[in-house]
Design a protein around this motif. Structure first.
Motif, PDB file in Angstrom:
ATOM      1  N   TRP A  52       2.805   1.599   9.341  1.00 35.55           N
ATOM      2  CA  TRP A  52       1.755   2.423   9.250  1.00 35.55           C
ATOM      3  C   TRP A  52       1.745   3.994   9.425  1.00 35.55           C
ATOM      4  O   TRP A  52       1.226   4.682   9.061  1.00 35.55           O
ATOM      5  N   GLU A  53       3.084   3.851  10.868  1.00 34.75           N
ATOM      6  CA  GLU A  53       2.832   5.475  11.330  1.00 34.75           C
ATOM      7  C   GLU A  53       3.662   6.531  11.174  1.00 34.75           C
ATOM      8  O   GLU A  53       3.476   7.672  10.488  1.00 34.75           O
ATOM      9  N   GLU A  54       4.934   5.971   9.933  1.00 34.65           N
ATOM     10  CA  GLU A  54       5.702   7.020   9.390  1.00 34.65           C
ATOM     11  C   GLU A  54       4.616   7.453   8.411  1.00 34.65           C
ATOM     12  O   GLU A  54       4.128   6.769   7.593  1.00 34.65           O
ATOM     13  N   PRO A  55       5.311   8.716   7.553  1.00 35.19           N
ATOM     14  CA  PRO A  55       4.708   9.122   6.708  1.00 35.19           C
ATOM     15  C   PRO A  55       5.193   8.443   5.405  1.00 35.19           C
ATOM     16  O   PRO A  55       6.574   8.213   5.404  1.00 35.19           O
ATOM     17  N   VAL A  56       4.738   8.501   4.395  1.00 36.95           N
ATOM     18  CA  VAL A  56       5.048   7.870   2.917  1.00 36.95           C
ATOM     19  C   VAL A  56       5.503   8.423   2.364  1.00 36.95           C
ATOM     20  O   VAL A  56       5.309  10.287   1.874  1.00 36.95           O
ATOM     21  N   THR A  57       6.901   8.657   2.132  1.00 33.00           N
ATOM     22  CA  THR A  57       7.667   9.251   1.457  1.00 33.00           C
ATOM     23  C   THR A  57       8.391   9.210  -0.158  1.00 33.00           C
ATOM     24  O   THR A  57       7.696   8.205  -1.079  1.00 33.00           O
ATOM     25  N   THR A  75       0.682  -1.090   0.047  1.00 33.06           N
ATOM     26  CA  THR A  75       0.100  -0.286   0.237  1.00 33.06           C
ATOM     27  C   THR A  75       0.328   1.201   0.165  1.00 33.06           C
ATOM     28  O   THR A  75       0.513   2.164  -0.132  1.00 33.06           O
ATOM     29  N   ARG A  76       1.629   1.446   1.019  1.00 31.38           N
ATOM     30  CA  ARG A  76       2.697   2.332   1.197  1.00 31.38           C
ATOM     31  C   ARG A  76       4.319   2.166  -0.429  1.00 31.38           C
ATOM     32  O   ARG A  76       4.472   3.736  -0.222  1.00 31.38           O
ATOM     33  N   GLY A  77       3.491   1.507  -1.391  1.00 30.08           N
ATOM     34  CA  GLY A  77       3.824   2.007  -3.055  1.00 30.08           C
ATOM     35  C   GLY A  77       5.960   0.321  -2.978  1.00 30.08           C
ATOM     36  O   GLY A  77       6.360   0.867  -3.766  1.00 30.08           O
TER      37      GLY A  77
END
Length: 255
Positions: free
Chosen positions: A250-255, A207-209
């Motif tokens: 889950w908690e860290e922003p997607v960069t 999901t995060r890529g």
């Protein structure tokens, strides 16, 4: 881009009987419904969604004589997106001469029984559209099956939503969801670890890529993806999913 993708392996798809035609791009996506009776019980029982997707594939292959299910992706009331033919493959559901113009995405609603798409189905259809744009070169159009083909599909409620511009429910925001708790064991390789906790972590990474298989097997590829993620987030690059890495997923922003 968030998508809860159920792979063909996960839903038990039959193997196609031939090679798909290739697509590198389309004008967009056409939205479909199942037509006929769909039991409202599927809203409370995801196993019924899986069974319905399998029955649709069987009908398309055994009844229509197609090489596989005709849709690119199929969406259920639990905001899960089932992999059909997938991106870059010619669908079969739009009608003769129309399949190369648009991908085909099905919402699991019928003409009787369960007829009103839930917010999660609408979100799921848009998740599928974004996925096809990202992975398959789909254009901006979101049309109904009936646009260009003589049919009632995708039914009155879904088509009305398409004609309104297919907006995200709730003003275009995704509903916040708490992330799953750390499973209590560190995921690491070697040896290969197997389990639903592995699958849950892999799905969130996807999901995060991240390019990672959601197969429930924590092997070399998962370890390498974990190491790269840990380096990106300033964590100790062990390649093992400990509590800190799980939470960061889950908690860290997607960069």
């Amino acid at each position: 881009m968030a998508i809860d993708l159920v792979t063909r392996r996960e839903w038990g798809a039959r193997q196609p009987r031939g090679a798909y035609g290739r697509l590198s791009s389309t004008r967009g996506v056409k939205v479909h419904y199942t037509g006929g009776q769909v039991s409202p019980d599927i809203v409370g029982d995801h196993a019924r969604c899986v069974a319905l997707v399998r029955s649709i594939q069987n009908h398309h292959m055994d009844g229509n004589g197609w090489i596989d299910v005709g849709y690119s992706l199929l969406v259920c009331p639990h905001r899960k997106v089932f992999e059909g033919r997938g991106p870059n493959h010619l669908p079969a559901a739009n009608g003769s001469g129309l399949n190369s113009g648009h991908y085909a995405v099905l919402g699991l609603v019928g003409s009787t029984g369960f007829t009103q798409p839930t917010d999660d189905i609408l979100h799921g259809i848009l998740d599928a559209v974004e996925y096809l744009r990202d992975k398959g070169g789909a254009g901006d159009e979101i049309k109904g099956h009936r646009d260009g083909y003589s049919t009632d599909c995708p039914g009155g409620p879904l088509y009305a939503w398409v004609k309104r511009g297919a907006p995200r429910p709730g003003g275009g925001t995704n509903p916040p969801e708490p992330h799953p708790s750390f499973p209590g064991r560190v995921l690491k390789y070697p040896p290969v670890m197997v389990g639903e906790d592995v699958r849950t972590w892999q799905r969130q990474m996807r999901t995060r890529g991240w390019d990672i298989d959601v197969d429930g097997l924590y092997g070399e590829a998962s370890r390498d993806a974990c190491r790269a993620f840990q380096r990106e987030k300033g964590l100790s690059a062990t390649g093992a999913v400990n509590r800190a890495t799980w939470q960061a997923t889950w908690e860290e922003p997607v960069t």
